[in-house]
Write a protein that holds these residues in place. Sequence first.
Motif, short mmCIF file in Angstrom:
data_model
loop_
_atom_site.label_atom_id
_atom_site.label_comp_id
_atom_site.label_asym_id
_atom_site.label_seq_id
_atom_site.Cartn_x
_atom_site.Cartn_y
_atom_site.Cartn_z
N THR A 81 0.81 -1.22 0.00
CA THR A 81 0.00 0.00 0.00
C THR A 81 0.84 1.27 0.00
OG1 THR A 81 -0.14 0.11 2.41
CG2 THR A 81 -1.89 -1.13 1.25
N LEU A 83 4.25 3.71 -1.55
CA LEU A 83 4.46 4.58 -2.70
C LEU A 83 5.49 4.06 -3.70
CD1 LEU A 83 4.52 7.95 -0.73
CD2 LEU A 83 2.62 6.96 -2.03
N VAL A 90 -3.21 -1.40 -3.78
CA VAL A 90 -4.33 -0.45 -3.84
C VAL A 90 -4.93 -0.44 -5.25
CG1 VAL A 90 -4.97 1.99 -3.65
CG2 VAL A 90 -3.46 0.95 -1.94
N GLY A 105 -9.91 4.95 4.47
CA GLY A 105 -8.55 5.48 4.37
C GLY A 105 -8.35 6.72 5.21
N THR A 109 -5.84 7.00 8.38
CA THR A 109 -4.83 8.06 8.45
C THR A 109 -4.91 8.79 9.79
OG1 THR A 109 -4.82 8.32 6.06
CG2 THR A 109 -3.93 10.15 7.35
N ARG A 124 -1.53 4.24 1.84
CA ARG A 124 -2.68 4.38 0.96
C ARG A 124 -3.73 3.32 1.32
NH1 ARG A 124 -1.64 3.75 -4.69
NH2 ARG A 124 -0.25 2.06 -4.12
N THR A 126 -6.99 1.40 2.03
CA THR A 126 -8.26 1.62 1.35
C THR A 126 -9.24 0.50 1.71
OG1 THR A 126 -9.30 2.01 -0.81
CG2 THR A 126 -7.54 0.39 -0.76
#
Length: 180
Positions: A81, A83, A90, A105, A109, A124, A126
């Motif tokens: 998930t 970068l 995701v 999400g 966070t 990320r 979700t």
Amino acid sequence: MSRIDEALDFIAVRIAVLTVSDSRDASQDRSGDVLVDRLTAAGHTLAARHIMPDERNLIADQLRTWSSDAGIDVILTTGGTGLTGRDVTVEAHRDVYEKEIDAFGTVFTMVSMNKIGTSAVQSRATGGVANGTYLFALPGSPGACRDAWDEILSKQLDYRHRPCNFVEIMPRLDEHKRRK
């Protein structure tokens, strides 16, 4: 404020756990272990468990297979998930979703900010729905899996949680597919 209504019976849901990793095997799957330990301790049923590499099409195919299985109510994935270029969980989830649970999400966070500060922006996480099944993509760290379960999923996957929860609307998730 949220609470558990003890007058209601607990309803166990059937949960599958998918770990996404290019480097882990079952003996090293600490995040998957966290999720399995927590969901079973809560009284839910482990319906399936698997580890697979960070390959978008393979992940999406597994999500489709499990979301079409009447014996699985919820799918939890851990890993992929972030970068980096190999983080495609995701995208695989979104390939499968019929509806995204946007606030999942956001709430994740918020929980993460309290634990790891601004590093939370790198996740990320979700959630969504497909074929009447809930799907949640969680980061690959054991801490993030603990936070997601303890602060969000344990409550939303408990039928007794008030004022509302995911379990009570589960029978209606695929009502658009039924004949009238």
